[in-house]
Every structure is written in C-alpha cells, then in structure tokens.
Scaffold this motif. Structure first.
Motif, PDB file in Angstrom:
ATOM      1  N   THR A  42      11.864 -19.023  -7.384  1.00  0.00           N
ATOM      2  CA  THR A  42      11.231 -18.114  -6.420  1.00  0.00           C
ATOM      3  C   THR A  42      11.914 -16.750  -6.429  1.00  0.00           C
ATOM      4  O   THR A  42      11.246 -15.700  -6.376  1.00  0.00           O
ATOM      5  CB  THR A  42      11.292 -18.717  -5.010  1.00  0.00           C
ATOM      6  N   ALA A  43      13.252 -16.762  -6.500  1.00  0.00           N
ATOM      7  CA  ALA A  43      13.986 -15.495  -6.527  1.00  0.00           C
ATOM      8  C   ALA A  43      13.607 -14.661  -7.746  1.00  0.00           C
ATOM      9  O   ALA A  43      13.486 -13.427  -7.650  1.00  0.00           O
ATOM     10  CB  ALA A  43      15.491 -15.759  -6.517  1.00  0.00           C
ATOM     11  N   GLU A  44      13.390 -15.311  -8.884  1.00  0.00           N
ATOM     12  CA  GLU A  44      13.010 -14.580 -10.093  1.00  0.00           C
ATOM     13  C   GLU A  44      11.607 -13.991  -9.955  1.00  0.00           C
ATOM     14  O   GLU A  44      11.352 -12.855 -10.380  1.00  0.00           O
ATOM     15  CB  GLU A  44      13.084 -15.510 -11.298  1.00  0.00           C
ATOM     16  N   THR A  45      10.687 -14.753  -9.345  1.00  0.00           N
ATOM     17  CA  THR A  45       9.346 -14.234  -9.106  1.00  0.00           C
ATOM     18  C   THR A  45       9.395 -13.003  -8.214  1.00  0.00           C
ATOM     19  O   THR A  45       8.721 -11.992  -8.470  1.00  0.00           O
ATOM     20  CB  THR A  45       8.461 -15.315  -8.451  1.00  0.00           C
ATOM     21  N   LEU A  46      10.200 -13.071  -7.170  1.00  0.00           N
ATOM     22  CA  LEU A  46      10.335 -11.934  -6.263  1.00  0.00           C
ATOM     23  C   LEU A  46      11.019 -10.756  -6.957  1.00  0.00           C
ATOM     24  O   LEU A  46      10.645  -9.595  -6.751  1.00  0.00           O
ATOM     25  CB  LEU A  46      11.119 -12.349  -5.015  1.00  0.00           C
ATOM     26  N   ARG A  47      12.012 -11.046  -7.784  1.00  0.00           N
ATOM     27  CA  ARG A  47      12.730  -9.965  -8.481  1.00  0.00           C
ATOM     28  C   ARG A  47      11.792  -9.171  -9.378  1.00  0.00           C
ATOM     29  O   ARG A  47      11.864  -7.937  -9.441  1.00  0.00           O
ATOM     30  CB  ARG A  47      13.887 -10.544  -9.297  1.00  0.00           C
ATOM     31  N   THR A  94      14.435  -8.028  -3.845  1.00  0.00           N
ATOM     32  CA  THR A  94      15.719  -8.719  -4.039  1.00  0.00           C
ATOM     33  C   THR A  94      16.480  -8.916  -2.744  1.00  0.00           C
ATOM     34  O   THR A  94      17.422  -9.700  -2.699  1.00  0.00           O
ATOM     35  CB  THR A  94      16.615  -7.933  -5.016  1.00  0.00           C
ATOM     36  N   THR A  95      16.110  -8.216  -1.668  1.00  0.00           N
ATOM     37  CA  THR A  95      16.807  -8.347  -0.381  1.00  0.00           C
ATOM     38  C   THR A  95      15.837  -8.830   0.687  1.00  0.00           C
ATOM     39  O   THR A  95      14.605  -8.733   0.538  1.00  0.00           O
ATOM     40  CB  THR A  95      17.428  -7.014   0.068  1.00  0.00           C
ATOM     41  N   VAL A  96      16.398  -9.321   1.788  1.00  0.00           N
ATOM     42  CA  VAL A  96      15.557  -9.781   2.893  1.00  0.00           C
ATOM     43  C   VAL A  96      14.782  -8.617   3.496  1.00  0.00           C
ATOM     44  O   VAL A  96      13.616  -8.763   3.897  1.00  0.00           O
ATOM     45  CB  VAL A  96      16.423 -10.484   3.960  1.00  0.00           C
ATOM     46  N   LYS A  97      15.387  -7.453   3.545  1.00  0.00           N
ATOM     47  CA  LYS A  97      14.677  -6.274   4.065  1.00  0.00           C
ATOM     48  C   LYS A  97      13.419  -6.009   3.250  1.00  0.00           C
ATOM     49  O   LYS A  97      12.350  -5.715   3.806  1.00  0.00           O
ATOM     50  CB  LYS A  97      15.587  -5.059   4.030  1.00  0.00           C
ATOM     51  N   GLN A  98      13.511  -6.133   1.931  1.00  0.00           N
ATOM     52  CA  GLN A  98      12.347  -5.906   1.071  1.00  0.00           C
ATOM     53  C   GLN A  98      11.302  -7.002   1.258  1.00  0.00           C
ATOM     54  O   GLN A  98      10.104  -6.746   1.097  1.00  0.00           O
ATOM     55  CB  GLN A  98      12.798  -5.832  -0.387  1.00  0.00           C
ATOM     56  N   VAL A  99      11.738  -8.202   1.624  1.00  0.00           N
ATOM     57  CA  VAL A  99      10.787  -9.279   1.937  1.00  0.00           C
ATOM     58  C   VAL A  99       9.936  -8.890   3.134  1.00  0.00           C
ATOM     59  O   VAL A  99       8.697  -9.026   3.125  1.00  0.00           O
ATOM     60  CB  VAL A  99      11.535 -10.605   2.204  1.00  0.00           C
ATOM     61  N   THR A 100      10.577  -8.409   4.179  1.00  0.00           N
ATOM     62  CA  THR A 100       9.825  -8.046   5.390  1.00  0.00           C
ATOM     63  C   THR A 100       8.963  -6.815   5.143  1.00  0.00           C
ATOM     64  O   THR A 100       7.851  -6.718   5.689  1.00  0.00           O
ATOM     65  CB  THR A 100      10.790  -7.784   6.559  1.00  0.00           C
ATOM     66  N   GLU A 101       9.437  -5.878   4.322  1.00  0.00           N
ATOM     67  CA  GLU A 101       8.653  -4.686   4.030  1.00  0.00           C
ATOM     68  C   GLU A 101       7.433  -5.018   3.187  1.00  0.00           C
ATOM     69  O   GLU A 101       6.382  -4.363   3.319  1.00  0.00           O
ATOM     70  CB  GLU A 101       9.521  -3.655   3.309  1.00  0.00           C
ATOM     71  N   GLY A 114       5.558  -7.652   3.354  1.00  0.00           N
ATOM     72  CA  GLY A 114       4.506  -8.196   4.204  1.00  0.00           C
ATOM     73  C   GLY A 114       4.035  -9.556   3.723  1.00  0.00           C
ATOM     74  O   GLY A 114       4.187  -9.939   2.556  1.00  0.00           O
ATOM     75  N   GLU A 115       3.427 -10.287   4.641  1.00  0.00           N
ATOM     76  CA  GLU A 115       3.020 -11.655   4.351  1.00  0.00           C
ATOM     77  C   GLU A 115       1.936 -11.710   3.273  1.00  0.00           C
ATOM     78  O   GLU A 115       1.952 -12.587   2.404  1.00  0.00           O
ATOM     79  CB  GLU A 115       2.512 -12.329   5.633  1.00  0.00           C
ATOM     80  N   GLU A 116       1.000 -10.785   3.288  1.00  0.00           N
ATOM     81  CA  GLU A 116      -0.115 -10.835   2.333  1.00  0.00           C
ATOM     82  C   GLU A 116       0.380 -10.742   0.890  1.00  0.00           C
ATOM     83  O   GLU A 116      -0.057 -11.506   0.021  1.00  0.00           O
ATOM     84  CB  GLU A 116      -1.099  -9.694   2.630  1.00  0.00           C
ATOM     85  N   GLU A 117       1.307  -9.817   0.625  1.00  0.00           N
ATOM     86  CA  GLU A 117       1.819  -9.684  -0.742  1.00  0.00           C
ATOM     87  C   GLU A 117       2.611 -10.926  -1.153  1.00  0.00           C
ATOM     88  O   GLU A 117       2.519 -11.393  -2.294  1.00  0.00           O
ATOM     89  CB  GLU A 117       2.705  -8.451  -0.854  1.00  0.00           C
ATOM     90  N   LEU A 118       3.387 -11.483  -0.223  1.00  0.00           N
ATOM     91  CA  LEU A 118       4.170 -12.683  -0.541  1.00  0.00           C
ATOM     92  C   LEU A 118       3.269 -13.872  -0.824  1.00  0.00           C
ATOM     93  O   LEU A 118       3.565 -14.691  -1.703  1.00  0.00           O
ATOM     94  CB  LEU A 118       5.129 -13.001   0.610  1.00  0.00           C
ATOM     95  N   VAL A 119       2.163 -13.962  -0.099  1.00  0.00           N
ATOM     96  CA  VAL A 119       1.201 -15.043  -0.356  1.00  0.00           C
ATOM     97  C   VAL A 119       0.604 -14.899  -1.755  1.00  0.00           C
ATOM     98  O   VAL A 119       0.414 -15.884  -2.483  1.00  0.00           O
ATOM     99  CB  VAL A 119       0.108 -15.053   0.724  1.00  0.00           C
ATOM    100  N   GLN A 120       0.296 -13.669  -2.163  1.00  0.00           N
ATOM    101  CA  GLN A 120      -0.229 -13.443  -3.510  1.00  0.00           C
ATOM    102  C   GLN A 120       0.782 -13.824  -4.587  1.00  0.00           C
ATOM    103  O   GLN A 120       0.431 -14.361  -5.636  1.00  0.00           O
ATOM    104  CB  GLN A 120      -0.630 -11.976  -3.669  1.00  0.00           C
ATOM    105  N   LEU A 121       2.060 -13.586  -4.298  1.00  0.00           N
ATOM    106  CA  LEU A 121       3.101 -13.887  -5.278  1.00  0.00           C
ATOM    107  C   LEU A 121       3.459 -15.367  -5.318  1.00  0.00           C
ATOM    108  O   LEU A 121       3.680 -15.941  -6.395  1.00  0.00           O
ATOM    109  CB  LEU A 121       4.368 -13.079  -4.943  1.00  0.00           C
ATOM    110  N   LEU A 122       3.514 -16.009  -4.144  1.00  0.00           N
ATOM    111  CA  LEU A 122       4.096 -17.353  -4.050  1.00  0.00           C
ATOM    112  C   LEU A 122       3.116 -18.434  -3.618  1.00  0.00           C
ATOM    113  O   LEU A 122       3.478 -19.612  -3.638  1.00  0.00           O
ATOM    114  CB  LEU A 122       5.270 -17.330  -3.057  1.00  0.00           C
ATOM    115  N   GLY A 128       4.511 -18.529   0.537  1.00  0.00           N
ATOM    116  CA  GLY A 128       4.604 -17.121   0.887  1.00  0.00           C
ATOM    117  C   GLY A 128       4.739 -16.908   2.390  1.00  0.00           C
ATOM    118  O   GLY A 128       5.542 -16.085   2.840  1.00  0.00           O
ATOM    119  N   SER A 129       3.964 -17.646   3.178  1.00  0.00           N
ATOM    120  CA  SER A 129       4.050 -17.530   4.636  1.00  0.00           C
ATOM    121  C   SER A 129       5.405 -17.987   5.148  1.00  0.00           C
ATOM    122  O   SER A 129       5.982 -17.390   6.075  1.00  0.00           O
ATOM    123  CB  SER A 129       2.933 -18.359   5.297  1.00  0.00           C
ATOM    124  N   TRP A 130       5.929 -19.052   4.536  1.00  0.00           N
ATOM    125  CA  TRP A 130       7.238 -19.572   4.933  1.00  0.00           C
ATOM    126  C   TRP A 130       8.329 -18.537   4.674  1.00  0.00           C
ATOM    127  O   TRP A 130       9.153 -18.253   5.550  1.00  0.00           O
ATOM    128  CB  TRP A 130       7.520 -20.866   4.191  1.00  0.00           C
TER     129      TRP A 130
END
Length: 460
Positions: free
Chosen positions: A181-186, A191-198, A200-208, A213-215
């Motif tokens: 998961t970290a590699e997908t996000l990278r 790479t940081t928690v701040k960037q996770v929150t920035e 947004g949930e919609e982009e994380l759902v598309q990635l994961l 992604g919601s979790w």
C-alpha cells in the motif's frame, strides 16, 4: 512492555544487563523475535534473519526463547491491567489495549497521567521490567503514543492535538498501510499522513479501492472508533517449524508433520478448545507456500484424528526439491468435541501403521542397512536383535540450547552460554545475584540437569 523477551533475559541473567541480547531462532534460517535496545544500536530489529543480525552484532548474546517464562510474566502484567478496567484487549504477550473510562480509573487527562505513572510503577514492582504507556482517545493513537513513549515512559495525545501529531508521520505509521500500500501511495506522491488527508477520500478510494481507501483516509484523520474488546476469540490454533536444511526424505517430512500435529493438539487442549478443520502449510525450496485443508464431520481435539488428517493432506503435496517449512493448524474452533468415530478408528489404524513403519526404519538404521546381519548366502544370520547381546544402545545426546536454565549439584543454578563438541558452558548466576562465574562441563555430565526459571524479583 519494552523489548519484552530480551528484557526478561537481561533481568534473569545479571551478566547480560546493559549488553546486546538477541532472542529468536538460532539456526541458519532463524529470525529475530526481539532484541534489546543495546542491539538495536547496531541496526538489529525484530523479524530480521538471525544470520544478518550476527553480521551486524557478532558479539551479542543469542538466546533461544523461553516462552513459558514470558507467558507467566505476561499473565502478571495483564492482571494489573485488569485491575484498571474490565475492558482489556490483549494483542500479544507484551501488549494490550485498556479502556480506562469503562473502569472509572481516569475521567480526565490529569487522571489518565496519574494512572499511567502508577501502572508503570506497579509493573516494575511485580516483574522487575519496564513498560511504556500511550494515552489517547482511540486505539490507533494510543498505539502510536506507546511507541513514542518507548522505552520506559508514557506519552499523552491531548484531545485536539491529533492532526499536528499525525501530519509529519510516514504513511507506514497508519494501521493497514503495509509495504504494498505504501508503494502504491508513493507512486501517487503520497508519503506522509498530511498528504493522505490532503489527497481526500475520493482519490484514496481510486488508488486503493473502496474499503481500503476509506479506511486509510479515516486513519489519516485520526478517526478510529474501534472499541476495546475484552474477549478476542481465537480463530485458529497452529504451530510451524522452519528447518535449517531443506527436507527431502519423504519419511522424515511425514514424521515432522506428525510431530507438529501432536504439538498443535497440545496447544488446542491447553486452550480447552476443539476444531473442525485441519490445515497443512508447506513452504518449498523455492519459497512457494502451499496450504491444504480438510474439514472433519465434527470438531475434535484427538491427536490421532488431527495427525491422520494432516498426513492425508501431505499425500497431495509435491515435496520434490525440498521443504523448508512445515505447519499444522486447526480452525473452526469450538468449546466441545463431537468425535467422528469412523475417522478416529481409521486414525488409530494409521497410527499403528506409522509406529510399525517407524520401528522398521529404526531397525534398518540401527543395523546399518537392509542387508546388514545377513550371511553371504542371503539367509538371515540369526542372532539377537541389536542391543540384545549385552551391548547397550547409545543414549540420545542431551541438548543444551543457549539461554536454557540449568542446575548443577555442586554449583547450583545457572544458564547455558553455549554448547558443542560434547561440551556445555554454563554461567552460574541468578536474577538476584551479581554476575556469576563461567564453567565448562561434558555435555553428558550427570551432575548437570535442566533447571526451573527463577523469580525476577524478591518473593514475599
């Protein structure tokens, strides 16, 4: 608890205090279970191959785990937690969540701080060891806080400070974010928690994906509403062994499976459970891992039934080329047994056949091969079986793993520093003594026996 296994060994062995200690598998394929903080300075960490740890820290004490000791100390710590709250959720022998509100132990931040200090003092008094406490409004943040508190401290995540604490952390700090998961996000620049929150949930759902992604988004915001669950029901019981050298002999592989089945059932009975599904795990020479399972007609804790099922599963696995790991487990747990009498009878027949096979193999080994003891004409040379002509069979050599407790009739209690070439080196000391002297004995010295673990703190 701080570096739990290693800390126990340092408390039990005065000569190791302040020195690097590594506990885990000691063979060529062993893995570090825990290491002391002195060893971590050299780059050693849990789950590292022991061979790599030896290269990084060759002068450390390498010890075999003593799980019965760790378990007894863990029970004392968990009892202290139980005095704080009825909601205690153990995660392992050395870690647990506690819901302080449920026990009324703390009603505000100041009260929580007081509880943390008192708990750490009680743990030290009861065990002689140190623990670190993380205090927060959720399980995820409490876990993070306990890591920030190590070693021998406590850390409070004051309500309202969560975003500032999380923002600079790596995404790997979040529960559910592993290497993949970290590699997908990278790759997406996160790479940081701040960037996770920035993001947004919609982009994380598309990635994961939707659920993952919601979790991850919720964890990044510090939103963890999981309750502390006092009773975490085990889903399975299993044991496994990694072998120093790949196993190729099919008879040996079958014998190892039978031995693992016996150990698995022993653990199952210790938990007062039974199970319906037997699982066999085989890791082959090329690191490919196969799992096979068989569901019985009813739950069982009969070692014969479990062993027979595991051996049946082994028959369908190709072990050509070698086996590096074997495991046997039981799942579908229940609190009762409903024996399959037909399976049990078949299992007893299989056990008798296996015993007969083992006797035949032993006879071949002891006589030097299938043709040993025969006259030139091919007929049996007669005579008595091996060992019956007044020549006693050699006893099995006694094993002295590093770290094991021993007692000598002349020198008292101590522990094994090392052994080999028919010798065993022992340091004679106890948890409450100064560092002791070192002596070497023959491995078969009748004055040397296995000993019992001694208390780490003075007893009333």
């Amino acid at each position: 608890m701080d570096a739990f296994f290693a800390a126990v060994e340092q408390a039990a062995k005065p000569s190791l205090r302040g020195k690097p200690v590594i506990v885990g598998g000691l063979g060529p394929r062993g893995v570090v279970a825990t290491c002391s903080y002195e060893a971590r300075v050299f780059g050693v960490h849990s789950a590292m191959p022991t061979s790599q740890a030896r290269r990084l820290c060759p002068n450390a004490a390498y010890l075999q785990p003593r799980f019965e000791v760790y378990r007894s100390i863990s029970e004392r710590v968990m009892a202290l937690l139980g005095e704080l709250s009825p909601l205690v959720e153990p995660l392992s022998l050395d870690e647990a969540f506690v819901d302080l509100e449920a026990g009324g132990a703390a009603r505000d931040t100041a009260g929580a701080r007081s509880v943390a200090e008192r708990l750490r003092a009680d743990i030290r008094a009861a065990t002689g060891l140190t623990g670190s406490v993380g205090l927060a409004g959720s399980k995820m943040l409490a876990k993070m806080a306990s890591e920030l508190a190590k070693p021998d401290g406590f850390f409070v995540v004051t309500p309202g400070t969560e975003p500032a604490l999380l923002a600079p952390m790596s995404v790997r700090a979040l529960p559910g974010v592993g290497p993949a998961t970290a590699e997908t996000l990278r790759r997406a620049g996160i790479t940081t928690v701040k960037q996770v929150t920035e993001a947004g949930e919609e982009e994380l759902v598309q990635l994961l994906g939707r659920a993952h992604g919601s979790w991850v988004h919720a964890m990044g915001l510090g939103r963890d509403r999981r309750p502390v669950v006092a009773e975490r029901d085990a889903k399975s019981v299993s044991v496994e062994d990694t072998f120093d050298v790949d196993l190729h002999d099919r008879v040996r592989i079958r014998a190892e499976v039978a031995r693992l089945a016996e150990r698995c059932v022993s653990r199952l009975r210790g938990a007062r459970r039974s199970g319906r599904t037997v699982v066999l795990k085989v890791r082959r020479y090329d690191f490919s891992t196969l799992t096979r399972s068989e569901t019985l007609r009813g739950p069982t804790d009969d070692p014969v039934v479990v062993r027979e099922a595991a051996e049946r599963l082994l028959e369908g696995v190709d072990t050509t080329g070698g086996v590096r790991l074997l495991g046997v487990g039981v799942s579908g747990l229940a609190d009762y047994t409903q024996e399959d009498l037909f399976a049990q009878a078949a299992g007893e027949r299989a056990a008798r056949a296996a015993e007969q096979e083992a006797r035949e193999i032993a006879a071949v080994r002891d006589t030097g091969g299938p043709q040993a003891g025969r006259e030139p004409g091919g007929e049996s040379g007669g005579g008595e079986p091996p060992g019956a002509a007044g020549v006693p069979e050699a006893p099995e050599p006694r094993r002295w793993p590093p770290g094991v407790d021993v007692v000598h009739t002349g020198h008292g209690p101590g522990w094994v520093q090392g052994s080999g070439l028919g010798r065993v080196t022992v340091r004679f000391e106890t948890p409450l003594s100064p560092p002791g002297r070192v002596l070497t004995f023959a491995a078969d010295d009748p004055a040397l026996e296995r000993g019992k673990p001694l208390p780490l703190v003075p007893q009333d």
